[in-house]
Structures are given as C-alpha cells and as structure tokens.
Design a protein around this motif. Structure first.
Motif, PDB file in Angstrom:
ATOM      1  N   GLY A  81       0.782  -1.229   0.000  1.00  0.00           N
ATOM      2  CA  GLY A  81       0.000   0.000   0.000  1.00  0.00           C
ATOM      3  C   GLY A  81       0.812   1.276   0.000  1.00  0.00           C
ATOM      4  O   GLY A  81       0.298   2.337  -0.363  1.00  0.00           O
ATOM      5  N   VAL A  82       2.098   1.217   0.405  1.00  0.00           N
ATOM      6  CA  VAL A  82       2.913   2.436   0.459  1.00  0.00           C
ATOM      7  C   VAL A  82       4.083   2.368  -0.507  1.00  0.00           C
ATOM      8  O   VAL A  82       4.968   3.214  -0.478  1.00  0.00           O
ATOM      9  CB  VAL A  82       3.440   2.687   1.891  1.00  0.00           C
ATOM     10  CG1 VAL A  82       2.280   2.939   2.842  1.00  0.00           C
ATOM     11  CG2 VAL A  82       4.300   1.528   2.397  1.00  0.00           C
ATOM     12  N   GLU A  83       4.081   1.372  -1.378  1.00  0.00           N
ATOM     13  CA  GLU A  83       5.186   1.167  -2.325  1.00  0.00           C
ATOM     14  C   GLU A  83       4.736   1.548  -3.729  1.00  0.00           C
ATOM     15  O   GLU A  83       3.891   0.872  -4.323  1.00  0.00           O
ATOM     16  CB  GLU A  83       5.608  -0.305  -2.299  1.00  0.00           C
ATOM     17  CG  GLU A  83       6.611  -0.667  -3.378  1.00  0.00           C
ATOM     18  CD  GLU A  83       6.746  -2.163  -3.574  1.00  0.00           C
ATOM     19  OE1 GLU A  83       7.445  -2.566  -4.515  1.00  0.00           O
ATOM     20  OE2 GLU A  83       6.136  -2.934  -2.800  1.00  0.00           O
ATOM     21  N   TYR A  84       5.310   2.593  -4.296  1.00  0.00           N
ATOM     22  CA  TYR A  84       4.963   2.990  -5.659  1.00  0.00           C
ATOM     23  C   TYR A  84       5.729   2.127  -6.649  1.00  0.00           C
ATOM     24  O   TYR A  84       6.952   1.976  -6.549  1.00  0.00           O
ATOM     25  CB  TYR A  84       5.281   4.469  -5.870  1.00  0.00           C
ATOM     26  CG  TYR A  84       5.029   4.954  -7.277  1.00  0.00           C
ATOM     27  CD1 TYR A  84       3.761   4.808  -7.852  1.00  0.00           C
ATOM     28  CD2 TYR A  84       6.039   5.537  -8.026  1.00  0.00           C
ATOM     29  CE1 TYR A  84       3.518   5.254  -9.150  1.00  0.00           C
ATOM     30  CE2 TYR A  84       5.793   5.991  -9.318  1.00  0.00           C
ATOM     31  CZ  TYR A  84       4.537   5.843  -9.869  1.00  0.00           C
ATOM     32  OH  TYR A  84       4.305   6.268 -11.156  1.00  0.00           O
ATOM     33  N   ARG A  85       5.018   1.568  -7.629  1.00  0.00           N
ATOM     34  CA  ARG A  85       5.647   0.662  -8.594  1.00  0.00           C
ATOM     35  C   ARG A  85       5.618   1.208 -10.018  1.00  0.00           C
ATOM     36  O   ARG A  85       5.788   0.453 -10.970  1.00  0.00           O
ATOM     37  CB  ARG A  85       4.952  -0.705  -8.536  1.00  0.00           C
ATOM     38  CG  ARG A  85       5.096  -1.391  -7.188  1.00  0.00           C
ATOM     39  CD  ARG A  85       4.322  -2.693  -7.104  1.00  0.00           C
ATOM     40  NE  ARG A  85       4.408  -3.268  -5.762  1.00  0.00           N
ATOM     41  CZ  ARG A  85       3.673  -4.290  -5.333  1.00  0.00           C
ATOM     42  NH1 ARG A  85       2.790  -4.863  -6.145  1.00  0.00           N
ATOM     43  NH2 ARG A  85       3.819  -4.739  -4.097  1.00  0.00           N
ATOM     44  N   GLY A  86       5.400   2.508 -10.150  1.00  0.00           N
ATOM     45  CA  GLY A  86       5.364   3.112 -11.474  1.00  0.00           C
ATOM     46  C   GLY A  86       6.693   3.710 -11.887  1.00  0.00           C
ATOM     47  O   GLY A  86       7.733   3.501 -11.253  1.00  0.00           O
ATOM     48  N   ASN A 102      -1.179   8.042  -4.863  1.00  0.00           N
ATOM     49  CA  ASN A 102      -1.004   6.600  -4.715  1.00  0.00           C
ATOM     50  C   ASN A 102      -1.428   5.832  -5.967  1.00  0.00           C
ATOM     51  O   ASN A 102      -2.278   4.928  -5.907  1.00  0.00           O
ATOM     52  CB  ASN A 102      -1.787   6.086  -3.501  1.00  0.00           C
ATOM     53  CG  ASN A 102      -1.048   4.958  -2.798  1.00  0.00           C
ATOM     54  OD1 ASN A 102       0.014   4.518  -3.229  1.00  0.00           O
ATOM     55  ND2 ASN A 102      -1.615   4.479  -1.707  1.00  0.00           N
ATOM     56  N   PRO A 103      -0.836   6.128  -7.122  1.00  0.00           N
ATOM     57  CA  PRO A 103      -1.230   5.431  -8.359  1.00  0.00           C
ATOM     58  C   PRO A 103      -1.002   3.935  -8.248  1.00  0.00           C
ATOM     59  O   PRO A 103       0.012   3.470  -7.712  1.00  0.00           O
ATOM     60  CB  PRO A 103      -0.287   6.049  -9.410  1.00  0.00           C
ATOM     61  CG  PRO A 103       0.190   7.330  -8.818  1.00  0.00           C
ATOM     62  CD  PRO A 103       0.233   7.104  -7.348  1.00  0.00           C
ATOM     63  N   GLY A 104      -1.955   3.158  -8.739  1.00  0.00           N
ATOM     64  CA  GLY A 104      -1.850   1.714  -8.692  1.00  0.00           C
ATOM     65  C   GLY A 104      -2.631   1.064  -7.575  1.00  0.00           C
ATOM     66  O   GLY A 104      -2.764  -0.154  -7.524  1.00  0.00           O
TER      67      GLY A 104
END
Length: 509
Positions: A134-139, A504-506
C-alpha cells in the motif's frame, strides 16, 4: 520514555529484533525437527545504496523534505514478507525520491500543488505497516512519500458526546494515553497498534483486536476531514444520518488514492473494568467451529473469540495436547456472559483448559519480530486473511490448505488457521503459511503461493481481504470481487478528486 530507533527494513523497534544468536537458537530448538533449513542467517543490512533523487524540493518548504538514503529506504516498502526479504537483500530499485513530513494541512496542500506541477506521484504514509504493497509505488514517475507523522495533535476530547478530534498522524499508544486520564478509550487495537496511525487505520479500514463489534475502525468514525488535489472535503459531525450515501464511506478504505485524510472525529467509550476469559480445548476442530457459530448467533458478543486450529494452538498458545483452542473473553457488562458461552462449548465437546489467554496475547504482539527472524533463516513466512459465510467456510478452509501445499516448494508447507473476528453470518479466517525458501527466490515463491491461495479464497466465496486492505498486492482479486460498474464509479471519483492521478497510483484503480 526515551527515543527508540525503528527498524528501517523490518518490524517495529530495532532493539527488539532477534539477533544472529537468537535466530540460530530458534532454528535449533523450534525449526529443525519439522522444517529443512540450512542454518545460515541473512545478515542485517546497514547503509542502503539508492539511486539519486530525481526531484528537488520546493525552496519555500525545503525544511519539510528529506532526501537522505536512510529516510528514503525506510519509506520504500511496507512490512510484508516480500518487503522484508527485499530490504534484507538490499533490493531497493525504486525508493521515494523525497520524503515529505508536513507539519500543517497547509503544508499538505502546498506539497500536492508542487507535486502536480512537477509530475510526481504522492504516496500517503502513516506508520508504514502496510502488508499489501500500500505504500510502495511501482510506477515510472518520480515520487514522494508523504509521511503524516508530524500531524500528531489530539485537538479535542469531548466527554459530553464521547468523541475525540484527532489528526491523522497520531499513533495508537499516544491516542490511548491522551484518553486514559478521562477514563475513555477508542478500543481499537490492531496488531500494528504501536506502529500505525489513526490516518492509516481510516485509509485501510483496519480491524481491531476484538473479535466482535464494534471492532472495525468504520464503527468509530463520526466525521472526516480530507485534502484532495481539487480541494478539501469535510463531512458533518453527526451521530447518524440518512441523508444519502455516507460521505465518510467514500474515503474509508480509499488508501490515499482519493485524498489525504488529515483529521477525524472518532467515537470513544468508557474503559471497561470487568473482564473474564477462558481457553477451551476441542478434540475435533469442526466442533470448535460449530461452537463459535452458535455463540455468535446466540447474540453473545465476546471481545475475544479466537479459534486456533491444533497446529496454531501449539505454536502460539503452547498447547501440546493436539487439540484446537478457543480463546474466549468478555468485557464490561458482557463479562457475566462467559458461563453461557462455556456451556455452548461443552455442548460441542469442548473442555475448559484455563482461565487466562495471556500467552496468546503475548505471541500476538511478538509474532512480527519472530517472522523477521524466520525470514533471516531462509523461510517463507506470511499470512493471508479473508471473511466468508459459515456455509462456505469448510470448503474454503480445505481448498486454501490444499492450494498452499501444492504451490509450496517440494509441497512442504505448514499451514495454520485461526479466526480473528466472528460475525453471525460468518468468520474471518486468518491463515499462516510457513515453507522453506530458496535463497534468492523467496519473493517469486511467495508470489506463486499467494496467487494460489487467493484464487482458492475468491473461488470459495471469500473476500480477498477482511482487514489488510487492497494495496497493490490484492488488486487482481479486488477487481474481480466488485462489479465493472462499481469500478467505473470509483474511477469517476478518482478523476473528479485527483484528475492528474498523482495520489497513490496503482492502488484500488
């Protein structure tokens, strides 16, 4: 109490993590008899090596931003198994470029405006205890971790109406300490209580320790204040209303994708003084399930009603008789109802074993530290949780156990189950899966197991999550759980509140 350093790579306080010697003792005394391990311990990481930041903070509020490697690494992941493994191995290819710690709501507005102009993603961060990505951006965009821990003011305690107005960055212990002199409590104690914030509870619709209601954070919300890229949203403070859809419901569980929750009015209650508890053994697990169902459908509302299968009972409650264990507890006026619940248990073949469940509570709080030690020993240790109707539980339980065994390396896995919450129409089963890993392949192995058990859960009528939130890890199954038209409506809300998609994209959409 003095400052205690938080672990940047694992759970909780750094000084409570098991050291190398303790990990080896754990391996020798508890693991070798039933799981193959090689005995080596993954060394603790020290200075994380990160790519340089791609963003320069705005000069007008530069003091609110951090760019040092340790701060960025500590905000890169949550605290799931796959997060701990990657951090231990120094795998941090996409940490936040900056960490922003606003002190005021105005700072949040300014940070969002700047991020929009800079084309940066913004991921709200409470205590960082997410176990679902939930707090990890993967973009691909540069991104900022928006740490709300400085918004930590308890603005008002309303004893007349039994409510508290609290900022989103307040941690659980600080809230309870402020309420204690007034003999009040929120009575919301998730396992992450010590290391999670009010805003995080609201954004993820967290479930508390207590097995029956009120226990979910939803039950306590009176009003919310939210900052979105398009402006603020505030709900009226009311005991109840039938005026259309609930505005609070739009943001509860939104995981920072629709707006940043900055403040809430929460309902509190008097601290209970009467308590009664007992543990009951069941030679047949299904008889324990039937007893729990009858207890909750009889209108009894135990604060604790955790049914542990025999292996879970052995590992976490010290039971060596091969029986399932039901941990029962009542509080306040309901404390006198324990004998009635015990009578139901006896009718289903249960036998009272003790009048205390403290050992399980201790294991409950220490479990994440033990998990980290097991990870360092090369084991895959993770949990999945769900909720289903009583009529679906037997098949769901069997299929989850079978799916985990099939997907595990060499089909060797220990899978345990306990009920964390119970409702008149169904339980919330919580499964723990332990299996040997292959060094360097731990994340891939877990992802395969996770997919198999998630498919088993949803195909048997269970929700993909009862209280761990959706995050990024649950998105594929969440999309299938809701109707396409609902997702269209959710995307429309996202476009209205966050038209440039920076929040919080994704997550969720």
């Amino acid at each position: 109490m003095g400052y205690r350093e938080r672990s940047w790579w694992g759970w909780g306080h750094a000084d409570e993590a098991l050291d190398d010697a303790a990990c080896r003792r754990l391996a020798e005394r508890a693991l070798r008899p039933w799981l193959p391990i090689d005995g080596s311990v993954i060394p603790l990481p020290f200075d994380p090596l990160l790519p340089p930041p791609r963003l320069i903070p705005p000069s007008i509020m530069a003091e609110a931003f951090l760019a040092d490697s340790m701060s960025r690494a500590a905000h890169a992941y949550g605290k799931a198994f796959r997060d701990v493994v990657r951090a231990l191995h120094g795998e941090l290819p996409n940490p936040p470029d900056l960490v922003c710690l606003p002190r005021t709501v105005h700072d949040i507005v300014a940070a969002l405006d700047w991020a929009e102009a800079a084309g940066a993603a913004v991921v709200p961060y409470g205590g960082g205890s997410s176990v679902v990505g939930g707090v990890e951006y993967r973009g691909e965009r540069p991104w900022v971790s928006l740490d709300l821990s400085r918004l930590n003011r308890i603005a008002e305690i309303d004893e007349v109406n039994r409510a508290v107005r609290v900022q989103a960055g307040v941690f659980g212990p600080a809230l309870e300490e402020a309420l204690r002199p007034h003999d009040l409590t929120l009575r919301h104690f998730p396992q992450s209580f010590e290391f999670s914030t009010v805003g995080g509870w609201l954004a993820t619709r967290s479930g508390g320790h207590f097995a029956t209601g009120p226990t979910r954070i939803d039950d306590f919300v009176e009003a919310l204040r939210v900052v979105t890229p398009q402006g603020p949203v505030e709900s009226p403070r009311l005991p109840a209303t039938g005026a259309g859809p609930d505005p609070n419901g739009l943001f509860l569980g939104s995981e920072g994708a629709l707006g940043v929750i900055v403040e809430a009015w929460l309902r509190v209650q008097r601290r209970p003084t009467l308590k009664s508890s007992a543990a009951v053994g069941f030679p047949v697990y299904s008889h324990g399930v039937a007893a729990v169902k009858e207890i909750v459908q009889a209108g009894l509302r135990p604060a604790n009603c955790r049914l542990l299968d025999p292996v879970e009972a052995m590992l976490n409650a010290g039971a060596t008789d091969g029986q399932a264990r039901l941990m029962l507890g009542f509080e306040g006026p309901d404390a006198v109802l324990l004998p009635g619940a015990l009578e139901i248990c006896r009718d289903h073949g249960g036998t009272e074993t003790e009048r205390s469940s403290g050992s399980f509570r201790d294991a409950f709080l220490k479990a994440p530290y033990t998990r980290d030690a097991l990870v360092r020993l090369g084991l895959i240790v993770e949990t999945v949780e769900t909720a289903c109707t009583w009529s679906h539980f037997e098949a769901l339980h069997a299929d989850v156990l079978a799916a985990a065994q099939r997907a595990a390396p060499a089909r060797v896995a220990v899978v345990t189950c306990r009920f964390t919450h119970v409702y008149p129409d169904g339980p919330a089963p919580y499964f723990t899966i332990i299996t040997p890993g292959r060094r360097g392949a731990e994340v891939a192995i877990w992802d395969e197991i996770k997919a198999a058990v998630s498919d088993a859960i949803t195909s048997n009528g269970g929700t993909i999550t009862h209280h761990h939130a959706v995050g990024r890890d649950h998105r594929p199954w969440y999309d299938g759980e809701r109707s396409p038209l609902f997702h269209d409506a959710l995307r429309a809300a996202k476009r209205t509140l966050d038209p440039r998609g920076i929040l919080n994209p994704g997550v969720l959409v």
